[in-house]
Each structure stands twice: as structure tokens, then as C-alpha cells.
Motif scaffolding. Sequence first.
Motif, short mmCIF file in Angstrom:
data_model
loop_
_atom_site.label_atom_id
_atom_site.label_comp_id
_atom_site.label_asym_id
_atom_site.label_seq_id
_atom_site.Cartn_x
_atom_site.Cartn_y
_atom_site.Cartn_z
N ALA A 51 -3.67 6.16 -0.36
CA ALA A 51 -4.37 6.84 0.74
C ALA A 51 -5.07 5.79 1.60
O ALA A 51 -5.36 4.70 1.12
N PRO A 52 -5.34 6.12 2.86
CA PRO A 52 -5.99 5.12 3.73
C PRO A 52 -7.26 4.52 3.14
O PRO A 52 -7.47 3.32 3.22
N GLU A 53 -8.13 5.40 2.53
CA GLU A 53 -9.38 4.85 1.99
C GLU A 53 -9.13 3.95 0.80
O GLU A 53 -9.87 3.00 0.57
N ALA A 101 -2.13 0.67 7.80
CA ALA A 101 -3.42 1.29 7.46
C ALA A 101 -3.24 2.69 6.91
O ALA A 101 -4.19 3.27 6.37
N GLY A 102 -2.05 3.28 7.07
CA GLY A 102 -1.79 4.61 6.51
C GLY A 102 -2.25 5.76 7.38
O GLY A 102 -2.64 6.82 6.89
N ALA A 146 -8.19 0.62 2.16
CA ALA A 146 -9.37 -0.08 2.67
C ALA A 146 -10.16 -0.68 1.52
O ALA A 146 -10.57 -1.84 1.57
N ARG A 147 -10.35 0.12 0.46
CA ARG A 147 -11.14 -0.36 -0.69
C ARG A 147 -10.44 -1.51 -1.40
O ARG A 147 -11.08 -2.38 -1.96
#
Lengths: 480, 259
Positions: free
Chosen positions: B75-77, B52-53, B80-81
Motif C-alpha cells: 500500500a502507498p503508506e 508511489a502506488g 512510504a514507511r
Amino acid sequence: MSNETLEQLANRDYEWGFTTDIEMDIVEPGLSEDVIRFISAKKEEPAWMVEWRLEAYRRWQKMAEPHHWAKVSYPEIDYQAIRYYAAPKQKVKLDSLDELDPELRRTYEKLGISLDEQKRLAGVAVDAVFDSVSVATTFKKELEKHGIIFCPFSEAVHKAPELVQQYLGSVVPQGDNFFAALNSAVFTDGSFVYIPPGVRCPMELSTYFRINASETGQFERTLIIADKGAYVSYLEGCTAPQRDENQLHAAVVELVALDDAVIKYSTVQNWYPGDADGKGGIYNFVTKRGKCAGRRSKISWTQVETGSAITWKYPSCILLGDDSVGEFYSVALTSKRQQADTGTKMIHIGKNTKSTIVSKGISAAHGQNTYRGLVRIQKGAEGARNHSQCDSLLIGDTCGAHTFPYLEVQNPTAKVEHEATTSKIGEDQLFYCRQRGISEEDAVNMIVNGFCKRVLKELPMEFAVEAQKLLGVSLEGAVG
Amino acid sequence: MTTPMLEIRGLHATAGGTPILKGIDLVLMPGEVHAVMGPNGSGKSTLANVLAGKPGYEVTAGQVLFEGKDLTAMAPEERARAGVFLAFQYPVEIPGVSNLYFLKQAVNAVRQHRGIEELDAMEFLQLARQKMKLVEMSDKLMQRALNEGFSGGEKKRNEILQMALLDPKLAVLDETDSGLDIDALRIVAGGVNALRGPERSMLVITHYQRLLEHIVPDRVHVLSGGRIVKSGDKSLALELEDKGYGWIQQSAEGGAARA
């Protein structure tokens, strides 16, 4: 989250920092009786007004600047180095808004304040104060139909001298404190509002304060009187150019609510906060107080304080009338090197008086945020009630939050409750949001807005949206 | 040839500077569900956090490819995206932010990235109501602040609800069974099973075999000392339950000694 991102978030640019290039009528720095007479003459004031100013000045000379009790620190202010009057040169009296200097009109447009009545948000009248003078007031005629007086203070001295004489200094006396005394001596402009008995003001009234000239102090004076059964909602906003020197803003606001009257006073304060190293910014040393003089009257303060290098203010309520109600809703945000020592005083004198305090302090970067609040229940205040809720939110490791509640209860039937919490935006919370696809900045804004929700919902709708954006902007570069 | 959903090659990683993962190899194909089991401290949660970072977790060697792309560069986001979802072992609480609002923000952040129109409040509510049935989530829980005062079971059900709404390609479930009673376990597992599909892969991290009775995996990997020491089909989980982690650790050490 990484410290760099936090730093960036905290130190975002101040987008209202421009200056307006306009020919100014300005006095040399320094304070004396002559300067006060000069200000008074500029405003063509009657003799009683200049006498009142001079009396305040003599009191102020005997007073010492308070340095020790508030949790703020700043270098000595040289009161002789400040200019006490600066006004854009224009025709003395404007017959209509169309005659306003286009440069001034553009300044307000740039700030998002339209002085064009046609384009204005329906339902909001504006008094635009530029340095020491009011340059425009919208919807005056419309309001006059209801018997409402909404005008610059200097105009009220001529238009409603009896009301000014009766109420000026009745809530904040000349010698109340050092900065209030200074203001009483040299105040320049601000707004005056009178709502006649039984009238519900049909629109929001607002004043937009803009500091433009350098080395100049702004000392505005606002007086709002709601007669029996009247209702008014008033909002003030403020910005200033970005400068390396500190500038002093010492305002006084007095509110008077007679029987069954309601005054809702909202502030969105966005004076220049200084840079990330603490250079420049406004010293916002303000005295705001309301008197619930009548029975069942109500005064509600809502403030969103995001600007200023130092904020030092305690919008207060004197609950004199039986069954009167005082409210204080506050969001104070300190980022960069900002300092805030703010809160309220609720003085319960009448029977069954009620007060509510909701304070939300947010500290980021090197911000220092202090809540200081007094709840005093006097002997005769049978059945008085207070509820206080003071919450602090910390962002990062270098900021501070402090809470100083003072409770003085002299009546055994009183009920006083105080709750306080401190929390921190944790890395875990931010990571959780990011794992759901939400950017770090959006996550911080979401958490901050959630934290402030109870206060923001007290603001008139369109200003709540502005305030929300402002919180986001003020935190840019500070998250971490 | 089909691109694996997740391809981990020789992964070494540290948590707070301490080496935890010491060479992980794992390939997860689209539609597959793999279980990762192991004793406490074997590196299970580190693996989930690395995928997940999470800040503080650093990849020191090896590769992690998600649909053939380097996941560690994102990056984590962004992960996720792109479709990586982590069901947290300890979901965080965010006071003042309603569950419904939070979920809407998350769904719209992901939709924006995928170039789909964002949902307004009404549209989102409709979508949410549909997915809430999956995990028997009440309206009341949606109005409350995110996870604040939720019971352990409610928090985990909320994680699965988020997964249903975000529609990820790869879901990592980090000890989703921990702290659940048998009824909550059944609800959560039911929700997860309903989300299984040919396009979605799952990595189910657990300490106990009981979750795998409900979520039946295609493969089981046993993690010990930061390495996968044994892989097999679902029967491996039962064998572990029977013999305990001691057995696998001994055999792993034996294997290492022979090598």
C-alpha cells in the motif's frame, strides 16, 4: 481512496449500544392527562407544576407536527406508541451515592462516567440521568457551600420553587413549538442550576443522559440561571442502546444570564445514530435557547453532534441586555443515513449586542447535513454586530451539505457578515498523506480535526479530547 | 553482490485504464542519482505515481523491486514507511492542519514503523529546525496550514524539507523544478544535494536540463512513448538540450523501424 475503505470507515460499530438489565418502573405506552398526572405524582409535584404541564398538553393537542420546513424526513411518529415514563426501581431517596444500585453504577462506569467522587476528574460534578430520572448527582454538598444549586429538575421543584416558577418557560414558552409543548407536558428529569450573584462556579457541571428502556421517549428539561456577575460552564453528554426502532428524544434547555453573567453550555451528543441502512437511531428534536437578560451578559453554546438518526436543533440566544454577547460553535457530523438540520438563532434586541456563529458540518457516507441559521437585528439594536462562518466538508460522493442563512436587519447601524465554504476531502489529499506514511484513517481524522479545530478548542479540555476521538469513531467505515 | 535499490523490469502500466508505460527497464543502485527526462506525455509522472502506488495507476505487466522486495504489493503508506518518498509535482493543500503538525504525524508514522520511539512536540521541533535550514524554511511557514497559500517555491521547498525529515532510501522527485524561479531552484537543488549519500538513491524526473546543472546525475534516461529510448551519462542531458526531444524521438522511431 477505495470506496470500500470509505464504507468501512463510515459504518463503524457504536460501542455504547449495550443495554442495562435492571428492574424498571414503567408506564404503558400512550399519552393522556392521566399519564401526565401519573408522572407528576411520581415526582410528588406541587399543584402548580401539574397545572403547568396540563396547560402545555392542551396547547400541544392543538398544534401540528412541523414536517415541511426542516430538511429532514422520517415516517410519522405515533405519539400513543411511546412510553412517557421509565425509571429504574430503587429506594425513593438516596442518602448518599454509596446506596446507588451497583448495576447503574456499572452502566456509567462502562460509559466512562465515574460517579465516585474520589475517582472523578477533579473539577467536574455530574448529574446522571437514566431514562426518566436522575439517579445520582455528585459534589452537591461541595457546591452548596458556594450557594450553588445543582440538582435534578424534579428536586428543584421542591428545593427552589420560586426560582423554578419564575424562570420555567420564560425563555422557551410552553407553546413555543410542537416538541417544546410536548416536552412541557411530559418532561421527566434533567438538571437545574442556579449560580448566586458574583459566584464563579468552581467546577464544571455536567449531566450525562442515558436512554435505556425501549419504546421510551426521553423528555428532559434543563434550566440554568446565572445571577448577576456569576459564571458557569456546563456540559452534557448522551448515549443510547442500539435498537432497530427509532426513539424520540425531545428536550428543552433554557438558560438565563443576568447582568454581567456568563454561561458556557457545551454538548457532546452521541445518541445511537442507527445502522448503515438507516435502521434505528434516536430522533433528537430539541429546543435550546438562552436569554441574555442582563447587560454585558454572555451565553456561549458549543455543540459536537455526532449521533442520532435525525438531529433537529437550534441553540439560540436572545440578546436582550445592552452589550450582551451570544456565541454558537458547532460541529455536526452526519454519516451512515444520518440527517441533521441544525444551526442557531441570534436575536439582537439590546444595543451594541454581538454574536458569533461558527458552524462546521461534516458529511460522509449517505449523511445529509443542513446548517440553518437566523440572525435578526431588531430596530432598537443600535451598533449590533454579527459574524457567521459556515463551513461544510464532504467525504465521498453520496452525502450532502446544505446551508440556509436567514438575515433580517432592521437597524441601519448593524454590521452583519456571513461567510460560507464547502470543501471535499479529496483523493489527492489522502494519497499525499499516505505517501508520507500516514494511514488513510489517520489522514481523514487529521483533516476532520483540522477542519473542526476552531470549535473543539471552545470545549473544556478533557471533553475536547473525547470529542476528537468521537469524531474519529463516527467516521470509521465512512471514509471514501 | 549489492542488491539494487530499485529494479524495474519490463514495466507496463495504465493510468485511468489507458496504457502509458510500455516496457520500462531501469536499475538504480544505492547512492546513485538517475535523471529521467522526456517530452510531455512520455510517461514521466506516471512512472513516479506507479512507484508511489497512487490509486488509479495499475501495473499490467513486469516487476518493480525495492531492495529486492515487490513494491507493487505494498500500500502507498507501506511504501512510504519502507523508505520510498515522492516529492510531488503539485503538493496538495490541507486547510486547518498546520505544516508542523502534519510533518510530525508523518515522521512519527514512519518512526513507529521502524520501531524507533516517537518524537514529542519539543523533540520534533528541534529536529525540524535543524532540517529547515537546509531549504531556508521560516518558522512562519511551519505554523501555517499545510501548503495553503504557499508560493510555488515554498511548496517545493516544503517537499524537500519533508524528504529531509523522513530520511527515505529512495526519493523520486517529480518535476521538482517546475514553477521555480532561479533562486528557488538553487535553494531546492542545494537541499537535494545535501541529502545525497551512499545509502540514498534518487530518481530525478524533469523536463528541462537546467535542474541537472544543479543536481548532477550519475545516469540520464530518456523516456518517450512509455519506453526508455536512450540512456547515457550526464552529457546526454546537454545533448538533449541542444537538439531537442524531436531528435531522440526520431532516432527512437528509426531504431524501432530497424528492429
